[in-house]
Design a protein around this motif. Structure first.
Motif, mmCIF file in Angstrom:
data_model
loop_
_atom_site.group_PDB
_atom_site.id
_atom_site.type_symbol
_atom_site.label_atom_id
_atom_site.label_comp_id
_atom_site.label_asym_id
_atom_site.label_seq_id
_atom_site.Cartn_x
_atom_site.Cartn_y
_atom_site.Cartn_z
ATOM 1 N N PRO A 49 58.833 61.341 -56.501
ATOM 2 C CA PRO A 49 58.533 62.043 -57.756
ATOM 3 C C PRO A 49 57.402 61.412 -58.565
ATOM 4 C CG PRO A 49 60.897 61.682 -57.540
ATOM 5 C CD PRO A 49 60.230 60.944 -56.414
ATOM 6 N N VAL A 50 57.277 60.105 -58.523
ATOM 7 C CA VAL A 50 56.295 59.406 -59.348
ATOM 8 C C VAL A 50 54.859 59.751 -58.972
ATOM 9 C CG1 VAL A 50 55.434 57.109 -59.991
ATOM 10 C CG2 VAL A 50 57.883 57.506 -59.759
ATOM 11 N N ASP A 51 54.558 59.748 -57.656
ATOM 12 C CA ASP A 51 53.171 59.919 -57.234
ATOM 13 C C ASP A 51 52.971 60.922 -56.093
ATOM 14 O OD1 ASP A 51 54.243 58.516 -55.122
ATOM 15 O OD2 ASP A 51 52.967 56.752 -55.376
ATOM 16 N N GLY A 52 54.053 61.541 -55.631
ATOM 17 C CA GLY A 52 53.935 62.529 -54.568
ATOM 18 C C GLY A 52 53.773 61.955 -53.174
ATOM 19 N N ALA A 53 53.841 60.643 -53.051
ATOM 20 C CA ALA A 53 53.711 60.016 -51.733
ATOM 21 C C ALA A 53 54.930 60.346 -50.872
ATOM 22 C CB ALA A 53 53.576 58.496 -51.873
ATOM 23 N N VAL A 54 54.708 60.421 -49.574
ATOM 24 C CA VAL A 54 55.789 60.729 -48.636
ATOM 25 C C VAL A 54 56.654 59.499 -48.405
ATOM 26 C CG1 VAL A 54 56.284 61.283 -46.213
ATOM 27 C CG2 VAL A 54 54.563 62.583 -47.472
ATOM 28 N N GLU A 55 57.960 59.728 -48.384
ATOM 29 C CA GLU A 55 58.939 58.714 -47.991
ATOM 30 C C GLU A 55 59.799 59.299 -46.877
ATOM 31 O OE1 GLU A 55 60.102 56.225 -51.896
ATOM 32 O OE2 GLU A 55 60.832 58.286 -51.871
ATOM 33 N N VAL A 56 60.166 58.447 -45.930
ATOM 34 C CA VAL A 56 60.970 58.842 -44.782
ATOM 35 C C VAL A 56 62.330 58.169 -44.892
ATOM 36 C CG1 VAL A 56 61.135 58.737 -42.266
ATOM 37 C CG2 VAL A 56 58.922 59.079 -43.351
ATOM 38 N N ALA A 57 63.385 58.915 -44.595
ATOM 39 C CA ALA A 57 64.740 58.357 -44.609
ATOM 40 C C ALA A 57 65.053 57.756 -43.244
ATOM 41 C CB ALA A 57 65.758 59.439 -44.927
ATOM 42 N N LEU A 58 65.540 56.534 -43.241
ATOM 43 C CA LEU A 58 66.062 55.902 -42.033
ATOM 44 C C LEU A 58 67.505 55.517 -42.300
ATOM 45 C CD1 LEU A 58 63.191 53.493 -40.906
ATOM 46 C CD2 LEU A 58 63.598 55.872 -40.241
ATOM 47 N N ILE A 59 68.308 55.595 -41.246
ATOM 48 C CA ILE A 59 69.723 55.243 -41.373
ATOM 49 C C ILE A 59 70.037 54.017 -40.533
ATOM 50 C CG2 ILE A 59 70.476 57.588 -41.908
ATOM 51 C CD1 ILE A 59 71.423 57.713 -38.891
ATOM 52 N N HIS A 60 71.011 53.252 -40.997
ATOM 53 C CA HIS A 60 71.505 52.095 -40.244
ATOM 54 C C HIS A 60 72.896 52.417 -39.728
ATOM 55 C CE1 HIS A 60 73.504 48.178 -39.636
ATOM 56 N NE2 HIS A 60 72.330 47.902 -39.095
ATOM 57 N N ARG A 61 73.048 52.259 -38.407
ATOM 58 C CA ARG A 61 74.342 52.503 -37.767
ATOM 59 C C ARG A 61 74.952 51.161 -37.380
ATOM 60 N NH1 ARG A 61 72.807 56.357 -32.965
ATOM 61 N NH2 ARG A 61 71.473 54.587 -32.577
ATOM 62 N N PRO A 62 76.052 50.775 -38.029
ATOM 63 C CA PRO A 62 76.638 49.454 -37.739
ATOM 64 C C PRO A 62 77.116 49.311 -36.301
ATOM 65 C CG PRO A 62 78.052 50.712 -39.233
ATOM 66 C CD PRO A 62 76.784 51.495 -39.075
ATOM 67 N N ARG A 63 77.543 50.399 -35.670
ATOM 68 C CA ARG A 63 78.033 50.326 -34.288
ATOM 69 C C ARG A 63 76.958 49.780 -33.347
ATOM 70 N NH1 ARG A 63 79.920 55.402 -30.470
ATOM 71 N NH2 ARG A 63 80.281 54.159 -28.603
ATOM 72 N N TYR A 64 75.703 50.173 -33.593
ATOM 73 C CA TYR A 64 74.586 49.742 -32.751
ATOM 74 C C TYR A 64 73.706 48.708 -33.444
ATOM 75 C CZ TYR A 64 75.985 54.034 -30.413
ATOM 76 O OH TYR A 64 76.707 55.006 -29.785
ATOM 77 N N ASP A 65 73.944 48.471 -34.727
ATOM 78 C CA ASP A 65 73.114 47.616 -35.564
ATOM 79 C C ASP A 65 71.644 47.990 -35.407
ATOM 80 O OD1 ASP A 65 72.423 45.682 -37.417
ATOM 81 O OD2 ASP A 65 72.326 44.070 -35.925
ATOM 82 N N ASP A 66 71.363 49.286 -35.578
ATOM 83 C CA ASP A 66 69.979 49.744 -35.455
ATOM 84 C C ASP A 66 69.604 50.648 -36.623
ATOM 85 O OD1 ASP A 66 71.237 52.178 -34.904
ATOM 86 O OD2 ASP A 66 70.129 52.537 -33.056
ATOM 87 N N TRP A 67 68.281 50.829 -36.778
ATOM 88 C CA TRP A 67 67.711 51.744 -37.759
ATOM 89 C C TRP A 67 67.079 52.885 -37.007
ATOM 90 C CZ3 TRP A 67 68.397 51.454 -42.897
ATOM 91 C CH2 TRP A 67 68.879 50.258 -43.411
ATOM 92 N N SER A 68 67.397 54.108 -37.398
ATOM 93 C CA SER A 68 66.886 55.269 -36.676
ATOM 94 C C SER A 68 66.791 56.466 -37.602
ATOM 95 C CB SER A 68 67.786 55.585 -35.483
ATOM 96 O OG SER A 68 69.051 56.016 -35.919
ATOM 97 N N HIS A 69 66.292 57.558 -37.015
ATOM 98 C CA HIS A 69 66.299 58.848 -37.696
ATOM 99 C C HIS A 69 67.698 59.450 -37.552
ATOM 100 C CE1 HIS A 69 61.969 58.614 -37.865
ATOM 101 N NE2 HIS A 69 61.901 58.465 -36.559
ATOM 102 N N PRO A 70 68.137 60.241 -38.518
ATOM 103 C CA PRO A 70 69.445 60.893 -38.375
ATOM 104 C C PRO A 70 69.453 61.859 -37.188
ATOM 105 C CG PRO A 70 68.299 61.684 -40.344
ATOM 106 C CD PRO A 70 67.480 60.578 -39.775
ATOM 107 N N LYS A 71 70.494 61.737 -36.379
ATOM 108 C CA LYS A 71 70.628 62.587 -35.188
ATOM 109 C C LYS A 71 72.054 62.500 -34.698
ATOM 110 C CE LYS A 71 69.191 58.845 -32.178
ATOM 111 N NZ LYS A 71 69.084 57.897 -33.273
ATOM 112 N N GLY A 72 72.418 63.427 -33.826
ATOM 113 C CA GLY A 72 73.746 63.373 -33.245
ATOM 114 C C GLY A 72 73.924 64.440 -32.187
ATOM 115 N N LYS A 73 75.035 64.324 -31.492
ATOM 116 C CA LYS A 73 75.347 65.226 -30.378
ATOM 117 C C LYS A 73 75.635 66.639 -30.861
ATOM 118 C CE LYS A 73 77.417 61.404 -27.901
ATOM 119 N NZ LYS A 73 78.683 60.746 -27.629
ATOM 120 N N LEU A 74 75.244 67.601 -30.026
ATOM 121 C CA LEU A 74 75.553 68.995 -30.291
ATOM 122 C C LEU A 74 77.042 69.239 -30.057
ATOM 123 C CD1 LEU A 74 72.429 69.142 -29.852
ATOM 124 C CD2 LEU A 74 72.824 71.348 -28.797
#
Length: 151
Positions: free
Chosen positions: A20-45
């Motif tokens: 909101p402040v400057d219109g710059a793009v921000e990307v959301a990353l999630i942390h999954r404790p099961r894998y201890d990784d950072w990734s994009h949100p995703k999951g099985k169909l």
């Protein structure tokens, strides 16, 4: 043996918003404790679910954010838990919502794209940032075309 080699189909998004402040793009990353990784949100169909519906559902479940799907991004293929996995992605603009930690995802961060690239745990997730930038952010207004059927 069939169950061990069965293809895992999943869907997800490169979720983004304009700061909101400057219109710059921000990307959301999630942390999954099961894998201890950072990734994009995703999951099985789920059975009978379209890839696009799964992507929107997974974003909501993992980030608490509602989103609008934009351009289809490259599909990733890799092995997870000794099974081949194919993940269909879209770029998606966050429209509303709030993150609430849960057992599957304990943290979510909003980062500028270069920082998000450094933060991602898996190399196959990084090219998705470039594809999302080319599809939505570099040209100003995001793509609002619907997702292709079938995938």
């Amino acid at each position: 043996m069939a169950a061990e080699t069965e293809l895992v189909r999943a869907a997800g998004c490169v979720l983004w918003r304009r700061r909101p402040v400057d219109g710059a793009v921000e990307v959301a990353l999630i942390h999954r404790p099961r894998y201890d990784d950072w990734s994009h949100p995703k999951g099985k169909l789920m059975a009978g679910e379209s890839e696009a519906d799964a992507a929107v559902r997974e974003v909501l479940e993992e980030t608490g954010m509602r989103c609008e799907l934009g351009a289809r991004l490259p599909t990733t293929r890799y092995t997870a838990e000794d099974r081949p996995k194919v993940v269909t992605y879209w770029e998606a603009r966050a429209t509303s919502g709030a993150f609430v930690p849960n057992d599957e995802v304990d943290r979510m961060v909003w980062l500028d794209p270069p920082e998000a690239r450094r933060h991602l745990s898996n190399p196959w997730d990084r090219p998705l940032l470039d594809a999302a930038a080319a599809a939505a952010w570099d040209g100003g207004a995001p793509t609002t075309a619907g997702a292709p059927a079938g995938g």
